[in-house]
Design an enzyme around this catalytic site. Structure first.
Site, short mmCIF file in Angstrom:
data_model
loop_
_atom_site.label_atom_id
_atom_site.label_comp_id
_atom_site.label_asym_id
_atom_site.label_seq_id
_atom_site.Cartn_x
_atom_site.Cartn_y
_atom_site.Cartn_z
N ASN A 57 0.84 -1.19 0.00
CA ASN A 57 0.00 0.00 0.00
C ASN A 57 0.87 1.24 0.00
OD1 ASN A 57 -0.39 1.86 2.56
ND2 ASN A 57 0.19 -0.18 3.32
N CYS A 117 6.28 5.73 8.78
CA CYS A 117 5.49 5.51 7.56
C CYS A 117 6.38 5.61 6.33
CB CYS A 117 4.36 6.53 7.45
SG CYS A 117 3.36 6.22 5.97
N ILE A 177 5.96 -4.43 13.62
CA ILE A 177 6.65 -3.58 12.67
C ILE A 177 5.64 -2.81 11.81
CG2 ILE A 177 8.70 -5.01 12.46
CD1 ILE A 177 7.57 -6.21 9.87
N GLY A 230 1.67 -9.46 9.74
CA GLY A 230 1.25 -10.74 9.17
C GLY A 230 0.48 -11.66 10.09
N THR A 252 -3.50 -6.26 8.16
CA THR A 252 -3.99 -6.75 6.86
C THR A 252 -5.11 -7.79 7.01
OG1 THR A 252 -1.83 -6.29 5.91
CG2 THR A 252 -3.22 -7.84 4.70
C1 LIG Z 1 -3.72 -0.26 3.96
C2 LIG Z 1 -2.79 -0.02 5.12
C3 LIG Z 1 -2.76 1.23 5.72
C4 LIG Z 1 -1.91 1.48 6.79
N1 LIG Z 1 -1.91 2.71 7.38
C5 LIG Z 1 -1.14 2.93 8.47
C6 LIG Z 1 -1.22 4.18 9.15
O1 LIG Z 1 -2.00 5.08 8.80
N2 LIG Z 1 -0.41 4.36 10.23
C7 LIG Z 1 0.44 3.38 10.69
O2 LIG Z 1 1.13 3.61 11.70
N3 LIG Z 1 0.51 2.18 10.07
C8 LIG Z 1 -0.25 1.94 8.98
N4 LIG Z 1 -0.21 0.71 8.38
C9 LIG Z 1 0.70 -0.34 8.90
C10 LIG Z 1 -0.02 -1.32 9.82
O3 LIG Z 1 -0.53 -0.67 10.95
C11 LIG Z 1 0.91 -2.46 10.27
O4 LIG Z 1 2.00 -1.92 10.98
C12 LIG Z 1 1.46 -3.28 9.11
O5 LIG Z 1 0.51 -3.41 8.08
C13 LIG Z 1 1.93 -4.69 9.52
O6 LIG Z 1 0.88 -5.45 10.05
P1 LIG Z 1 -0.03 -6.47 9.16
O7 LIG Z 1 0.93 -7.32 8.36
O8 LIG Z 1 -0.84 -7.23 10.16
O9 LIG Z 1 -0.86 -5.62 8.26
C14 LIG Z 1 -1.06 0.44 7.28
C15 LIG Z 1 -1.11 -0.82 6.68
C16 LIG Z 1 -1.95 -1.07 5.62
C17 LIG Z 1 -1.98 -2.43 5.00
#
Ligand SMILES: Cc1cc2nc3c(=O)[nH]c(=O)nc-3n(C[C@H](O)[C@H](O)[C@H](O)COP(=O)(O)O)c2cc1C
Length: 289
Positions: A57, A117, A177, A230, A252
């Site tokens: 993303n 970010c 992370i 993940g 996700t």
């Molecule tokens: C579509 C999307 C938008 C995200 N927006 C933010 C955000 O605004 N601020 C932030 O700190 N992390 C953001 N993240 C990161 C997630 O909070 C998380 O750290 C990262 O996706 C890893 O976790 P996951 O694999 O379970 O998604 C975003 C992730 C995704 C997929």
């Protein structure tokens, strides 16, 4: 917290869209989509691409700004009776400080500083430098007594150094992370699939990296670590707890199944019962080496 499971910022909006579908009350906390001082429109489309084992993303911190959050989103969120943690970001140190000050007496349970970010070009990655991290956290610490969670990027050589810097600056917890920087190309058009060319990789593909980093960081800091990256099932979440995380955040997976957090909460309870554990601390960091 009622449970060690929370939402990961940016993957659950401001929690309001899902309330009819799922039992949000069971969550340990709702972590909001990142808020900045002023509204942001984010990056150009397309900004989401599915890849093997996850997604890329490049949203670029689209959000309605602090005023709308305080006046419209937060009053509704508070209705859930769940701790609300606002995730905040800024392009300069001063913006973090101003936001933290603005958000201090409005009933939040904590602030998560998104200094990691990968999608906002200039200064999104404060967390790539230990000294910058330390200074930023210390400045924010001075303006608020709210618990401060500092969210780290995996896009560094040694994440433990940054975690230590955040702790020294006054963080109450570390979360990790954020996404790993990646890209994807359409071989017919030969163009990058994301308008921004690169974006953040999340989902099952990043789990082993995230788990390793949680394991390393939790051995180097005294404050709690919130693990994410993940997590799709309760087994994934339990791995993070065993690696040293005191809580986990689900990102996700919410896009695949909005009920994931509740299912993971139930799965952790089952694991504890089957193993005759009465306290979550029976799991945290109890990896056998
Ligand atoms: C579509 C999307 C938008 C995200 N927006 C933010 C955000 O605004 N601020 C932030 O700190 N992390 C953001 N993240 C990161 C997630 O909070 C998380 O750290 C990262 O996706 C890893 O976790 P996951 O694999 O379970 O998604 C975003 C992730 C995704 C997929």
């Amino acid at each position: 917290m009622k449970s060690p499971v929370m939402t990961a910022s940016g993957t659950f909006g401001y929690g309001l869209e899902y309330s009819q579908l799922i039992d949000v009350k069971k969550f340990g906390a709702i972590v909001t989509k990142t808020i900045t001082l002023e509204p942001r429109i984010g990056n150009p489309q397309p900004r989401i691409v599915e890849v093997t084992g996850g997604m890329l993303n490049s949203i670029g911190l689209e959000n309605p700004g602090a005023k709308v959050f305080i006046e419209e989103k937060l009053p509704k969120l508070k209705g859930y009776g769940v701790p609300i943690i606002a995730n905040i970001s800024g392009s300069r140190e001063a913006e973090f400080v101003k936001l933290a000050d603005l958000l201090k007496d409005i009933g939040l349970s904590g602030l998560e500083l998104n200094i990691s970010c990968p999608n906002v070009g200039y200064a999104g990655l404060f967390a790539q430098d230990a000294d910058t991290t330390y200074k930023l956290v210390r400045k924010v610490r001075k303006v608020t007594s709210l618990p401060l969670i500092v969210k780290l990027t995996p896009n560094v050589t040694d994440i433990t150094l940054i975690a230590r810097a955040a702790e020294d600056g006054g963080a109450n917890a570390i979360s990790l992370i954020n996404t790993l920087i990646g890209m994807s190309i359409d071989i017919q058009t030969k163009r990058p699939k994301l308008a921004n060319v690169v974006g953040g990789l999340s989902g099952p593909a990043v789990k082993p990296v995230a788990l390793r980093m949680v394991y390393e960081v939790s051995k180097k800091v005294r404050i709690p670590v919130i693990g994410m990256g993940g997590i799709m099932t309760s087994d994934d979440a339990i791995e993070f707890l065993l690696a040293g995380a005191s809580a986990v955040a689900i990102g996700t997976a919410n896009f695949v199944n909005p009920n994931t957090c509740c299912e993971i909460i139930e799965g952790i309870k089952r694991y504890m019962k089957n193993n005759k554990f009465s306290n979550i601390l029976d799991i945290v960091g109890r990896i056998n080496e």
